[in-house]
Design a protein around this motif. Structure first.
Motif, PDB file in Angstrom:
ATOM      1  N   MET A  41      29.064  23.099  43.243  1.00  0.00           N
ATOM      2  CA  MET A  41      30.379  23.369  42.669  1.00  0.00           C
ATOM      3  C   MET A  41      30.508  24.869  42.439  1.00  0.00           C
ATOM      4  N   LYS A  42      31.588  25.445  42.949  1.00  0.00           N
ATOM      5  CA  LYS A  42      31.722  26.902  42.890  1.00  0.00           C
ATOM      6  C   LYS A  42      33.058  27.306  42.267  1.00  0.00           C
ATOM      7  N   LEU A  43      32.978  28.214  41.296  1.00  0.00           N
ATOM      8  CA  LEU A  43      34.150  28.863  40.727  1.00  0.00           C
ATOM      9  C   LEU A  43      34.227  30.273  41.289  1.00  0.00           C
ATOM     10  N   ILE A  44      35.402  30.644  41.781  1.00  0.00           N
ATOM     11  CA  ILE A  44      35.613  32.006  42.264  1.00  0.00           C
ATOM     12  C   ILE A  44      36.581  32.696  41.328  1.00  0.00           C
ATOM     13  N   VAL A  45      36.211  33.906  40.923  1.00  0.00           N
ATOM     14  CA  VAL A  45      37.022  34.716  40.016  1.00  0.00           C
ATOM     15  C   VAL A  45      37.585  35.883  40.809  1.00  0.00           C
ATOM     16  N   VAL A  46      38.905  36.040  40.809  1.00  0.00           N
ATOM     17  CA  VAL A  46      39.558  37.156  41.488  1.00  0.00           C
ATOM     18  C   VAL A  46      40.078  38.115  40.433  1.00  0.00           C
ATOM     19  N   SER A  47      39.535  39.322  40.414  1.00  0.00           N
ATOM     20  CA  SER A  47      39.924  40.334  39.436  1.00  0.00           C
ATOM     21  C   SER A  47      40.599  41.495  40.149  1.00  0.00           C
ATOM     22  N   ALA A  48      41.807  41.829  39.694  1.00  0.00           N
ATOM     23  CA  ALA A  48      42.564  42.909  40.332  1.00  0.00           C
ATOM     24  C   ALA A  48      42.578  44.179  39.491  1.00  0.00           C
ATOM     25  N   GLY A  49      41.623  44.310  38.573  1.00  0.00           N
ATOM     26  CA  GLY A  49      41.538  45.535  37.787  1.00  0.00           C
ATOM     27  C   GLY A  49      41.237  46.738  38.662  1.00  0.00           C
ATOM     28  N   LEU A  50      41.759  47.900  38.258  1.00  0.00           N
ATOM     29  CA  LEU A  50      41.603  49.103  39.081  1.00  0.00           C
ATOM     30  C   LEU A  50      40.561  50.073  38.536  1.00  0.00           C
ATOM     31  N   SER A  51      40.218  49.958  37.278  1.00  0.00           N
ATOM     32  CA  SER A  51      39.268  50.897  36.685  1.00  0.00           C
ATOM     33  C   SER A  51      37.921  50.228  36.473  1.00  0.00           C
ATOM     34  N   THR A  52      36.927  51.056  36.131  1.00  0.00           N
ATOM     35  CA  THR A  52      35.586  50.556  35.841  1.00  0.00           C
ATOM     36  C   THR A  52      35.078  51.235  34.567  1.00  0.00           C
ATOM     37  N   PRO A  53      34.876  50.496  33.480  1.00  0.00           N
ATOM     38  CA  PRO A  53      35.168  49.061  33.343  1.00  0.00           C
ATOM     39  C   PRO A  53      36.668  48.842  33.168  1.00  0.00           C
ATOM     40  N   SER A  54      37.094  47.574  33.256  1.00  0.00           N
ATOM     41  CA  SER A  54      38.509  47.266  33.079  1.00  0.00           C
ATOM     42  C   SER A  54      38.665  46.066  32.173  1.00  0.00           C
ATOM     43  N   SER A  55      39.762  46.051  31.422  1.00  0.00           N
ATOM     44  CA  SER A  55      40.039  44.896  30.570  1.00  0.00           C
ATOM     45  C   SER A  55      40.319  43.664  31.421  1.00  0.00           C
ATOM     46  N   THR A  56      40.826  43.864  32.637  1.00  0.00           N
ATOM     47  CA  THR A  56      41.085  42.750  33.545  1.00  0.00           C
ATOM     48  C   THR A  56      39.784  42.040  33.902  1.00  0.00           C
ATOM     49  N   ARG A  57      38.755  42.810  34.245  1.00  0.00           N
ATOM     50  CA  ARG A  57      37.460  42.199  34.563  1.00  0.00           C
ATOM     51  C   ARG A  57      36.838  41.566  33.321  1.00  0.00           C
ATOM     52  N   LEU A  58      37.001  42.196  32.169  1.00  0.00           N
ATOM     53  CA  LEU A  58      36.456  41.633  30.939  1.00  0.00           C
ATOM     54  C   LEU A  58      37.079  40.272  30.646  1.00  0.00           C
ATOM     55  N   LEU A  59      38.400  40.174  30.789  1.00  0.00           N
ATOM     56  CA  LEU A  59      39.067  38.898  30.575  1.00  0.00           C
ATOM     57  C   LEU A  59      38.613  37.876  31.608  1.00  0.00           C
ATOM     58  N   ALA A  60      38.479  38.298  32.856  1.00  0.00           N
ATOM     59  CA  ALA A  60      38.021  37.396  33.917  1.00  0.00           C
ATOM     60  C   ALA A  60      36.649  36.828  33.591  1.00  0.00           C
TER      61      ALA A  60
END
Length: 204
Positions: free
Chosen positions: A1-20
Motif C-alpha cells: 500500500m503506497k501513499l504519494i505526497v505531492v508538495s508544490a512548495g518553492l522554498s527550502t524549507p517550506s510550510s507547504t512541505r511541512l504541512l504535507a
C-alpha cells in the motif's frame, strides 16, 4: 500500500512541505492502526519544474518526471499540497497535473491541502483545488486542510479545530478511503464503492 505526497512548495524549507509531512504522518498512523502497512513517497515539484515545462512543450516526460507521474498514478492514495498564489493553486502545481493522463486519477482517494500567508486565502481549496480533482474524477476527502501563518501551533477554539485537529481528521478520512479501496482495482472499477464509503464517513 503506497501513499504519494505531492508538495508544490518553492522554498527550502517550506510550510507547504511541512504541512504535507504532517498529513502523511496522520494518514500513515491511521492506516497502521487499521492493520495496514503503508509506504510513503514525496514528490517535490520544485525539483521537477524544468522537466514539467519541457514536457508541456515536447509532449514527452524526462525520466525523472516520468517516474513521478508513474508514482502518482499507481498510488493507493494521494496527499496534494499547494501554496496559494493569486487566490488559487500555484502554476507549478496545476502544470504537473496537466501532464498526467486525465483518466489516471479516476476513483483515487485524494486529500487536498494548501498553505498561505492569511486565512483569507483558505477558500482557494474549495473554489479551485477541489474542482480540479473533481474534474479528474478523483474521490476527494471531505476535510480540506488550509494552514495560514497564524495556524502553526494553534489549538483552535470552542468553535473550530486547530491545525493539528484538522490534520488528524483529514488523515483519518483519507485512511478510511484507502483502506476500503479494493486491492488491485482498475482506476474506474471502484468509483461507486469509494463514493459510498465517502458518504458513510462519520467522525466525532
Amino acid at each position: 500500500m503506497k501513499l504519494i505526497v505531492v508538495s508544490a512548495g518553492l522554498s527550502t524549507p517550506s510550510s507547504t512541505r511541512l504541512l504535507a509531512d504532517r498529513l502523511a504522518e496522520a494518514a500513515r498512523d491511521e492506516l497502521t492502526a487499521r492493520g495496514r502497512t503503508p509506504s510513503t513517497e514525496v514528490v517535490e515539484l520544485r525539483e521537477l519544474a524544468g522537466d514539467i515545462a519541457n514536457h508541456l512543450v515536447t509532449g514527452f516526460p524526462p525520466p525523472r518526471l516520468g517516474a513521478a507521474i508513474d508514482a502518482v498514478t499507481e498510488a493507493d492514495g494521494l496527499i496534494v499540497v499547494t501554496p496559494v498564489f493569486a487566490a488559487s493553486y500555484s502554476g507549478l502545481f496545476k502544470s504537473f497535473f496537466d501532464v498526467i493522463d486525465p483518466d489516471a486519477l479516476s476513483g483515487k482517494p485524494v486529500l487536498i491541502a494548501a498553505t498561505g500567508g492569511t486565512a483569507r486565502h483558505s477558500l482557494a481549496l474549495e473554489h479551485a483545488v477541489r474542482p480540479l480533482f473533481a474534474h479528474l474524477r478523483a474521490v476527494v476527502v471531505p476535510t480540506a486542510v488550509f494552514a495560514a501563518s497564524e495556524d502553526w501551533g494553534s489549538g483552535g477554539d470552542a468553535y473550530t479545530d486547530g491545525l493539528p485537529g484538522r490534520v488528524r481528521r483529514a488523515g483519518a478520512e483519507l485512511a478510511a478511503l484507502v483502506a476500503a479501496r479494493p486491492v488491485g482495482a482498475e482506476p474506474e472499477d471502484d468509483v461507486t464503492v469509494l463514493e459510498r464509503q465517502l458518504a458513510d464517513l462519520r467522525f466525532d
